[in-house]
Design a protein around this motif. Sequence first.
Motif, short mmCIF file in Angstrom:
data_model
loop_
_atom_site.label_atom_id
_atom_site.label_comp_id
_atom_site.label_asym_id
_atom_site.label_seq_id
_atom_site.Cartn_x
_atom_site.Cartn_y
_atom_site.Cartn_z
N ALA A 43 -32.28 68.60 60.04
CA ALA A 43 -32.58 67.65 58.44
C ALA A 43 -32.27 67.49 57.68
N SER A 44 -32.59 67.70 56.19
CA SER A 44 -32.68 65.89 55.62
C SER A 44 -32.79 66.11 54.09
N ALA A 45 -31.91 65.55 53.16
CA ALA A 45 -32.35 65.88 51.69
C ALA A 45 -32.56 64.68 51.14
N VAL A 46 -33.13 65.03 49.64
CA VAL A 46 -33.20 63.84 48.57
C VAL A 46 -32.90 64.17 47.16
N TYR A 47 -32.05 63.19 46.33
CA TYR A 47 -30.88 64.13 45.18
C TYR A 47 -31.56 63.36 44.43
N THR A 48 -30.94 63.54 43.29
CA THR A 48 -30.60 62.72 41.37
C THR A 48 -30.59 61.26 41.54
N THR A 49 -31.33 60.51 41.43
CA THR A 49 -31.53 59.42 40.86
C THR A 49 -30.61 58.64 39.16
N ASN A 50 -29.86 60.37 38.79
CA ASN A 50 -28.95 59.72 37.98
C ASN A 50 -27.69 59.32 38.70
N ARG A 51 -27.24 57.88 37.78
CA ARG A 51 -26.05 57.46 38.39
C ARG A 51 -24.47 58.29 38.22
N VAL A 52 -24.55 59.27 37.39
CA VAL A 52 -24.09 60.56 37.61
C VAL A 52 -24.44 61.55 38.60
N LYS A 53 -23.56 61.50 39.38
CA LYS A 53 -23.94 62.31 40.36
C LYS A 53 -22.41 63.51 40.34
N ALA A 54 -22.66 64.74 41.01
CA ALA A 54 -22.05 65.61 41.20
C ALA A 54 -21.49 65.92 42.20
N SER A 55 -19.91 66.59 42.43
CA SER A 55 -19.39 66.81 43.28
C SER A 55 -20.22 67.37 44.81
N PRO A 56 -21.27 68.35 44.41
CA PRO A 56 -21.78 68.82 45.41
C PRO A 56 -22.98 67.86 46.39
N ILE A 57 -22.96 67.19 45.16
CA ILE A 57 -23.69 66.11 45.57
C ILE A 57 -22.81 64.93 46.63
N LEU A 58 -22.64 64.70 46.31
CA LEU A 58 -22.13 63.76 47.28
C LEU A 58 -20.67 64.11 48.54
N LEU A 59 -20.77 65.56 48.07
CA LEU A 59 -20.08 65.95 49.74
C LEU A 59 -21.09 66.62 50.97
N GLY A 77 -24.12 78.50 37.17
CA GLY A 77 -23.12 78.96 36.16
C GLY A 77 -22.30 77.97 35.63
N ASN A 78 -22.12 77.21 36.81
CA ASN A 78 -21.07 75.53 36.61
C ASN A 78 -21.66 74.56 37.99
N ALA A 79 -21.64 73.86 36.72
CA ALA A 79 -22.47 72.62 37.67
C ALA A 79 -20.90 71.57 38.45
N ASN A 80 -20.21 71.59 38.58
CA ASN A 80 -18.97 70.66 39.16
C ASN A 80 -19.30 69.41 38.90
N ALA A 81 -19.74 69.12 37.92
CA ALA A 81 -20.42 67.88 38.09
C ALA A 81 -19.21 66.94 36.87
N CYS A 82 -18.89 65.61 36.59
CA CYS A 82 -17.99 65.59 36.07
C CYS A 82 -16.06 66.27 35.57
N ALA A 83 -16.15 67.17 36.68
CA ALA A 83 -15.24 67.98 35.88
C ALA A 83 -14.05 67.72 37.00
N PRO A 84 -12.09 67.97 36.61
CA PRO A 84 -11.69 68.25 37.41
C PRO A 84 -11.09 68.44 37.89
N PHE A 85 -11.27 68.02 39.78
CA PHE A 85 -11.16 68.83 40.40
C PHE A 85 -12.22 69.02 41.76
N GLY A 86 -13.32 68.37 41.03
CA GLY A 86 -14.42 68.26 41.88
C GLY A 86 -14.66 68.31 43.03
N MET A 87 -14.20 66.93 43.80
CA MET A 87 -14.42 67.41 45.20
C MET A 87 -13.53 68.08 46.00
N GLU A 88 -12.19 67.80 45.59
CA GLU A 88 -11.27 69.39 45.90
C GLU A 88 -12.31 70.46 45.92
N ASN A 89 -12.59 70.67 44.44
CA ASN A 89 -13.19 72.44 44.80
C ASN A 89 -14.47 72.36 45.47
#
Length: 402
Positions: A43-59, A77-89
Amino acid sequence: MKIIEGGVCAAKGFKAGAMRCGIRKSHTKKDLAMILSDCVCNASAVYTTNRVKASPILLTKEHLADGKAQAVIVNSGNANACAPFGMENARRQAKAGARALGVSEENVIVASTGVIGQTLPVEAIEAHAGEMEMKYDNSLVAAEAIMTTDTKVKTIAVEFDVDGTTCHIGGICKGSGMIHPNMGTMLCFITTDCAVSSEMIRKALLFNVKRTFNRVTVDGDTSTNDMCTVLANGMAGNAEITAEDPAYEAFREALQTVMQDLARKIAADGEGASKLMTCTVKGAKDEETAEVLAKSIAGSSLTKAAMFGSDANWGRVLCAMGYSGAEFNTEKVLVEFASKEGSIAVCEDGRGLDFDEDLAKKILSQDEVEINVTLQEGSGSATCWGCDLTYDYVKINGDYRT
């Protein structure tokens, strides 16, 4: 190569499922989907070039570091971006998917789409993911579950040949607004039963994303959650593709067919859009110059507004070219508008032509229109896709959160 049915379930050994688990306010829309391979995939993937990246991207970046994956869990329904407990969730979401599907947590791709800045109600995912029915012909429900402001399901699959072996590749995606080159608010999941190494998947993915998803613009905004993933389980039985040979070229071409079709569908379904706008620049000194020019035209708010009004205002096109930053001879520019109603030249050698305004309006009144620009400086060409700018775009985004 031929177009077939099946989306992400067209390839052998892939299941999908979707359900409403309670993330979205709607009591009817599905908001959770999963995709599962019968075996671990390259597998492989490409991601947004936005410097602000959602936690699912990082994981997901962590999980794909070894080039392996077996499943996808994605919510809307929820981006889990810039959100409390982002990586944990995000990690809890991955664990919930792994537990429900019986796979390793590290082999789960996690994705989210929706409102930025709000805490993901991951408890809903944990409580209900295990109830999801996974089936081999279930691509459509998964495609529906990842939609946000999309009005149309986006899916495609193709069958192709690799050294005498029949292979399949298919995908689903979502994307309607916050779309701009270098990816936009889009999620795309592609599956194939072709045997191909992670390295060759990545090479083909990078080659094609530049010519497909990175040439789509709706509104000039690039999101925090964009992701395009490719999973290859090798169940077609071909010899694994590990080098840039004819087998690789066949795979890359099939992948491009899938990605370009989905890119066009994103542009056509732009928020509030009434027409797909295809902009092609040819005769540039190189492909890079053509791409810059085509992107600038397709992304111009004034050009998009002119297309909404079916107004053959070619001056908007030249203006967008002029501020693009690309070098070109302004006195060697031909501009034509086209659709299924015909084609009409409106500018030649950088100057306006006398043309039939009624015919031009008829041409531009179709739901698919083309802006074709020809230079006289080389063989470089590029095509970008966008849409018109309508009143509904503001209405949709004026109350997006509510």
